[in-house]
Motif scaffolding. Sequence first.
Motif, mmCIF file in Angstrom:
data_model
loop_
_atom_site.group_PDB
_atom_site.id
_atom_site.type_symbol
_atom_site.label_atom_id
_atom_site.label_comp_id
_atom_site.label_asym_id
_atom_site.label_seq_id
_atom_site.Cartn_x
_atom_site.Cartn_y
_atom_site.Cartn_z
ATOM 1 N N ASP A 15 -44.216 -20.859 -25.337
ATOM 2 C CA ASP A 15 -44.899 -21.249 -26.574
ATOM 3 C C ASP A 15 -46.405 -21.260 -26.386
ATOM 4 O O ASP A 15 -47.166 -20.932 -27.296
ATOM 5 C CB ASP A 15 -44.394 -22.640 -26.975
ATOM 6 C CG ASP A 15 -44.813 -23.029 -28.380
ATOM 7 O OD1 ASP A 15 -44.819 -22.156 -29.265
ATOM 8 O OD2 ASP A 15 -45.133 -24.216 -28.591
ATOM 9 N N LYS A 409 -52.971 -18.714 -42.736
ATOM 10 C CA LYS A 409 -51.969 -18.340 -43.750
ATOM 11 C C LYS A 409 -51.653 -16.847 -43.726
ATOM 12 O O LYS A 409 -50.822 -16.398 -44.504
ATOM 13 C CB LYS A 409 -52.492 -18.691 -45.145
ATOM 14 C CG LYS A 409 -52.667 -20.168 -45.389
ATOM 15 C CD LYS A 409 -53.315 -20.421 -46.736
ATOM 16 C CE LYS A 409 -53.570 -21.916 -46.928
ATOM 17 N NZ LYS A 409 -54.423 -22.166 -48.104
ATOM 18 N N ALA A 447 -53.423 -24.749 -34.478
ATOM 19 C CA ALA A 447 -52.496 -23.660 -34.804
ATOM 20 C C ALA A 447 -53.149 -22.311 -34.529
ATOM 21 O O ALA A 447 -52.505 -21.393 -34.004
ATOM 22 C CB ALA A 447 -52.058 -23.763 -36.264
ATOM 23 N N ASN A 450 -53.440 -21.911 -30.684
ATOM 24 C CA ASN A 450 -52.134 -21.687 -30.071
ATOM 25 C C ASN A 450 -51.568 -20.311 -30.404
ATOM 26 O O ASN A 450 -50.765 -19.776 -29.660
ATOM 27 C CB ASN A 450 -51.140 -22.759 -30.529
ATOM 28 C CG ASN A 450 -51.440 -24.107 -29.906
ATOM 29 O OD1 ASN A 450 -52.296 -24.226 -29.030
ATOM 30 N ND2 ASN A 450 -50.742 -25.125 -30.352
ATOM 31 N N ASP B 382 -50.786 -33.262 -31.525
ATOM 32 C CA ASP B 382 -50.753 -31.930 -30.936
ATOM 33 C C ASP B 382 -50.459 -32.115 -29.455
ATOM 34 O O ASP B 382 -51.317 -32.577 -28.707
ATOM 35 C CB ASP B 382 -52.119 -31.243 -31.147
ATOM 36 C CG ASP B 382 -52.141 -29.807 -30.636
ATOM 37 O OD1 ASP B 382 -51.121 -29.112 -30.808
ATOM 38 O OD2 ASP B 382 -53.161 -29.394 -30.076
ATOM 39 N N ILE B 408 -46.178 -25.236 -37.245
ATOM 40 C CA ILE B 408 -47.143 -24.136 -37.357
ATOM 41 C C ILE B 408 -47.995 -23.989 -36.093
ATOM 42 O O ILE B 408 -48.550 -22.929 -35.826
ATOM 43 C CB ILE B 408 -48.034 -24.339 -38.610
ATOM 44 C CG1 ILE B 408 -48.892 -23.116 -38.918
ATOM 45 C CG2 ILE B 408 -48.902 -25.593 -38.499
ATOM 46 C CD1 ILE B 408 -48.134 -21.912 -39.365
ATOM 47 N N LYS B 409 -48.063 -25.052 -35.287
ATOM 48 C CA LYS B 409 -48.844 -24.985 -34.046
ATOM 49 C C LYS B 409 -48.098 -24.286 -32.916
ATOM 50 O O LYS B 409 -48.653 -24.138 -31.831
ATOM 51 C CB LYS B 409 -49.196 -26.405 -33.571
ATOM 52 C CG LYS B 409 -50.118 -27.140 -34.507
ATOM 53 C CD LYS B 409 -50.285 -28.585 -34.062
ATOM 54 C CE LYS B 409 -51.121 -29.361 -35.070
ATOM 55 N NZ LYS B 409 -51.084 -30.814 -34.799
ATOM 56 N N HIS B 410 -46.825 -23.908 -33.154
ATOM 57 C CA HIS B 410 -45.972 -23.412 -32.068
ATOM 58 C C HIS B 410 -45.472 -22.002 -32.354
ATOM 59 O O HIS B 410 -44.408 -21.823 -32.957
ATOM 60 C CB HIS B 410 -44.796 -24.368 -31.876
ATOM 61 C CG HIS B 410 -45.230 -25.756 -31.548
ATOM 62 N ND1 HIS B 410 -45.650 -26.125 -30.289
ATOM 63 C CD2 HIS B 410 -45.360 -26.861 -32.305
ATOM 64 C CE1 HIS B 410 -46.003 -27.401 -30.284
ATOM 65 N NE2 HIS B 410 -45.845 -27.877 -31.501
ATOM 66 N N PRO B 411 -46.224 -20.991 -31.904
ATOM 67 C CA PRO B 411 -45.847 -19.608 -32.242
ATOM 68 C C PRO B 411 -44.454 -19.217 -31.750
ATOM 69 O O PRO B 411 -43.713 -18.540 -32.460
ATOM 70 C CB PRO B 411 -46.933 -18.760 -31.570
ATOM 71 C CG PRO B 411 -47.624 -19.654 -30.597
ATOM 72 C CD PRO B 411 -47.475 -21.045 -31.125
ATOM 73 N N LYS B 412 -44.080 -19.669 -30.563
ATOM 74 C CA LYS B 412 -42.759 -19.299 -30.027
ATOM 75 C C LYS B 412 -41.661 -19.955 -30.858
ATOM 76 O O LYS B 412 -40.631 -19.330 -31.148
ATOM 77 C CB LYS B 412 -42.662 -19.743 -28.564
ATOM 78 C CG LYS B 412 -41.366 -19.356 -27.879
ATOM 79 C CD LYS B 412 -41.244 -17.857 -27.677
ATOM 80 C CE LYS B 412 -39.863 -17.480 -27.145
ATOM 81 N NZ LYS B 412 -39.725 -16.014 -27.049
ATOM 82 N N LEU B 413 -41.884 -21.207 -31.246
ATOM 83 C CA LEU B 413 -40.858 -21.904 -32.027
ATOM 84 C C LEU B 413 -40.762 -21.312 -33.434
ATOM 85 O O LEU B 413 -39.666 -21.246 -34.005
ATOM 86 C CB LEU B 413 -41.158 -23.409 -32.079
ATOM 87 C CG LEU B 413 -41.279 -24.097 -30.709
ATOM 88 C CD1 LEU B 413 -41.438 -25.607 -30.881
ATOM 89 C CD2 LEU B 413 -40.075 -23.797 -29.827
ATOM 90 N N PRO B 446 -48.041 -23.194 -47.006
ATOM 91 C CA PRO B 446 -48.250 -21.756 -47.239
ATOM 92 C C PRO B 446 -48.270 -20.946 -45.943
ATOM 93 O O PRO B 446 -47.744 -19.831 -45.898
ATOM 94 C CB PRO B 446 -49.618 -21.701 -47.934
ATOM 95 C CG PRO B 446 -49.790 -23.041 -48.564
ATOM 96 C CD PRO B 446 -49.113 -24.007 -47.623
ATOM 97 N N ALA B 447 -48.854 -21.514 -44.879
ATOM 98 C CA ALA B 447 -48.896 -20.806 -43.599
ATOM 99 C C ALA B 447 -47.481 -20.600 -43.065
ATOM 100 O O ALA B 447 -47.144 -19.536 -42.535
ATOM 101 C CB ALA B 447 -49.747 -21.578 -42.596
ATOM 102 N N ASN B 450 -45.690 -17.992 -45.323
ATOM 103 C CA ASN B 450 -46.254 -16.647 -45.114
ATOM 104 C C ASN B 450 -45.873 -16.086 -43.754
ATOM 105 O O ASN B 450 -45.840 -14.883 -43.571
ATOM 106 C CB ASN B 450 -47.779 -16.673 -45.239
ATOM 107 C CG ASN B 450 -48.231 -16.859 -46.673
ATOM 108 O OD1 ASN B 450 -47.421 -16.838 -47.590
ATOM 109 N ND2 ASN B 450 -49.513 -17.053 -46.864
ATOM 110 N N GLN B 451 -45.621 -16.962 -42.800
ATOM 111 C CA GLN B 451 -45.231 -16.505 -41.462
ATOM 112 C C GLN B 451 -43.717 -16.332 -41.356
ATOM 113 O O GLN B 451 -43.181 -16.133 -40.270
ATOM 114 C CB GLN B 451 -45.788 -17.444 -40.385
ATOM 115 C CG GLN B 451 -47.330 -17.399 -40.344
ATOM 116 C CD GLN B 451 -47.918 -17.999 -39.066
ATOM 117 O OE1 GLN B 451 -47.270 -18.080 -38.036
ATOM 118 N NE2 GLN B 451 -49.191 -18.402 -39.140
#
Lengths: 533, 533
Positions: A15, A409, A447, A450, B382, B408-413, B446-447, B450-451
């Motif tokens: 992550d 976003k 975010a 990261n 965080d 939203i802070k966790h790209p892998k999750l 929205p983030a 949108n992701q």
Amino acid sequence: MDDYHAQRKQLIADDRALRIDHAAQKEISEEERRADKMLRHIRSSEAVSVWSATQPLKHLHGSQQLFPGMAFLTARETIVGTKLFDILSKMPKGGLLHAHHAAMVRVDVLLKLALSQPAIHIRVPAVLCSATIGTALPEFRGLSRAEWTTHPSITDQRYAPDTWVPIQNARSNFSHALGGPEGFDRWFTNIMTINPSEAYGTHNTTGEIWKKFQSTFIAAQGLIFFEPISTEYIREFFYSSIEDGISYVEVRMAFHQKYMTGADGERNVPHRVWLQLYDHILKEVKADMKQQGREDEFVGSKIIYSILRIITPEEIEWYLEDCIAMKQEFPHLISGFDLIGHEDTLLPLIYYAESLLRFVERQKELGIEIPFMFHAGETLGDGTVADMNLYDAILLGTKRIGHGFSLIKHPKLMQICRERDICVEVCPISNEILRLTGSMPMHPLPAVMNQGVHVALCSDDPAVFGNMGLTFDFYQVFVASEVNNLTTLHELVWDSIRYSALSHEEKECAFEKLERRWNIFVRYILDTYGGAA
Amino acid sequence: MDDYHAQRKQLIADDRALRIDHAAQKEISEEERRADKMLRHIRSSEAVSVWSATQPLKHLHGSQQLFPGMAFLTARETIVGTKLFDILSKMPKGGLLHAHHAAMVRVDVLLKLALSQPAIHIRVPAVLCSATIGTALPEFRGLSRAEWTTHPSITDQRYAPDTWVPIQNARSNFSHALGGPEGFDRWFTNIMTINPSEAYGTHNTTGEIWKKFQSTFIAAQGLIFFEPISTEYIREFFYSSIEDGISYVEVRMAFHQKYMTGADGERNVPHRVWLQLYDHILKEVKADMKQQGREDEFVGSKIIYSILRIITPEEIEWYLEDCIAMKQEFPHLISGFDLIGHEDTLLPLIYYAESLLRFVERQKELGIEIPFMFHAGETLGDGTVADMNLYDAILLGTKRIGHGFSLIKHPKLMQICRERDICVEVCPISNEILRLTGSMPMHPLPAVMNQGVHVALCSDDPAVFGNMGLTFDFYQVFVASEVNNLTTLHELVWDSIRYSALSHEEKECAFEKLERRWNIFVRYILDTYGGAA
């Protein structure tokens, strides 16, 4: 459970693998490891010892809880008393990449500069009294000798609205009812800054707070664009930045007005003279720092040519040509081009796209390079014109993004920022005071970091917000996340040089100096707070 | 420029390709296209006609600007007067997937239910007067016949602290100084809800506001877990949900207390009787709806077995076994398992991981399935323990994530959520009142959308927040984004069934009913507001 813990460790690592400081986390020295431990210990101790207190709530019964990263204008006094602030104030900051020239000097210093110039006069649209002081916006101007007046006061009933009064007189004779000369100073400060009642009370939307924000620039311009003040102002800007550990500044200067007012009170100082003056002061300051044996502390400054996003595509042509001419005469100073002003209400990038594309072609023909450094996405809007500026900034090939508050976003634009290595100039305190976020823990910065988009922390308009230097912004960011550590700070500092408009050689030199100062900083933590951890 | 515009169009399309309603945007009918146009027209008209007004600022001089998506508790009255609210109130909502049983019925209705039960008594730790009314928390209890009292008042100076008074007496004889019976009602409301002065003034952090939030549950439990009230309470919950267009509810019920108080005043009603009662009312309501010819409006309800994250790993074993037993006896009712309570201060998932992993194994052995529906990341932290709950929720195989505010802070999750189709239960108004976000435009929703992470909009604890039903939450989300349109609403509604614990067949049936009601809704927009667009 061993299996589970192993999986968990891997998942956390995966992550965080995109995180901007990921690679650097492994490369730190033993000293840095110890300093980091102390730093984090102080952060968590002060979260309890400082930030668990309450403060009386002015306008409601009861009190409010302090917390790390809370609204800056009510937290400022508490922040400056912390150990963490002391440490961060000693940190070398690298470059300041997003700062508006017209809001870089402390209000009390600006006032002192104004009072030192007998040419500076003030006028107000109505006699100043308790009924008008909250709304009347003053105008300042350096007048020609022939225009100087001897009018005594702007608070006297006999004052004829809109007539010029020497600023010294206006201050000395400021009515007792309004607090006398100190009352004048308070009024001046209120005109030039945003106060907590405005930011957190009456001006609760980005639209409302921007009205106040813009009015500070309107009021200040008569002082800042008066040549004798202008030069001292820039000098002060350099030295105060240096004092905060900033070694390079890339400032957005608004070239909207075609002439500055000269010492003779005539509006006749053209852009090229602005740059000559800037260059001159820059050289003086560098020479002075060298003489003091403090060469490591200042590597220089460049200017991003900026204009307000209110003009027509026809009008922009003159500025684009002017920008090119300035770049040709001052190649080492002009480092980029930007359109500035409130994105939610002013004109979008797409409106100027055709001119801007031609501008890029012109540069190719001439063999020069003036990269775009566009403000974009400084908005709470989702799919609004201001939010859509992000698409145009990227399509037009922006080198960095100013603010990019709504970038999170946009997954495709985030990906492009990673791929093309576009850095986002994040202004945490500015965003909070201009009502894009309620506090630092609500800010999208973690975010963005990261998700692997590089950022440079910036102060934006510190004279208006009270976040002089970069220490305050680093403080707010550092206390609002448990993930941030000394390596994160290191990465942010290095990125501020890496994504600057400095040349490759200039960067190498800047890094070398930064490295020496960083080591001194790490030692400072160990020597000063070694006993605390 | 044609080239540029083509590139721009493509970039926007690429950017939105991950968006959850992306595919659906192309599939809409001509009627929907017209209704969507009207809906967006009304949104933008009302942004000016309704939301550009100002309202006086109670505790400061001056006034504040209203804006779309602003703080709910101060916006509520304005919202209900809008055309957009009227339209959204008519929209079929699908399922409500994140709602706490103990905060689902309007406070005035709960009070009426309490007053209808002579067994219900009240006590306070001090005589209630102007000095104590702001802090004294009352306790309610259904007493056994032998324990009933005839004490007249809790505001009389002769009241012995902590003695039981019949609630009817306490209300009738509530002192004139405190407003008489209406004063009692106001006090009851203040006890059971969060008011704007608390949310936006005195209780400015998630920590502070959670203290008030928790106190509403402590006060309400003596009423809600009294069997004669409990049954009417559930009935009211079903009918009021139906009135708002919700056709399915998946409610988190706290089974922390092992017994409910029966009509006889004894704490002797075990969990299986709770479920029998629930099942009974559910069948009655379904039969009634069928008889009224309104079968399409209600497809049923399931329960997520929930316990407070304050117990030890030893104590949880009993509940896990109990949950399995309940699932075995009521397979159609028990639809999941969760740990509830304030993540920032209570125990993290990792603390229970070993027990929870065994729980999964046990289910496999027994051939049953009780998916985890974990609360996780309901925090501004965080890298804090609460934020880290997201790792464990996902490693433990959660089917949905409750809140996931920090996701939203966790790209892998985020990636795992997309791959494993994990839905996030987003509670916009709850997040805002519990101080995770200052307003809807600041919310990360929205983030997330949108992701490409699917979400279900939920009301969480509407009795405490005043956002009864789902219309308010849909309203706040819809006005805070220009990207959201009728198809977005459709997608959110359909997702609330798609990610529910309904079986495949139940879903098919629910979609069929929803389709019919959606068409009626679209016609309602066209018929009612056809003249406006």
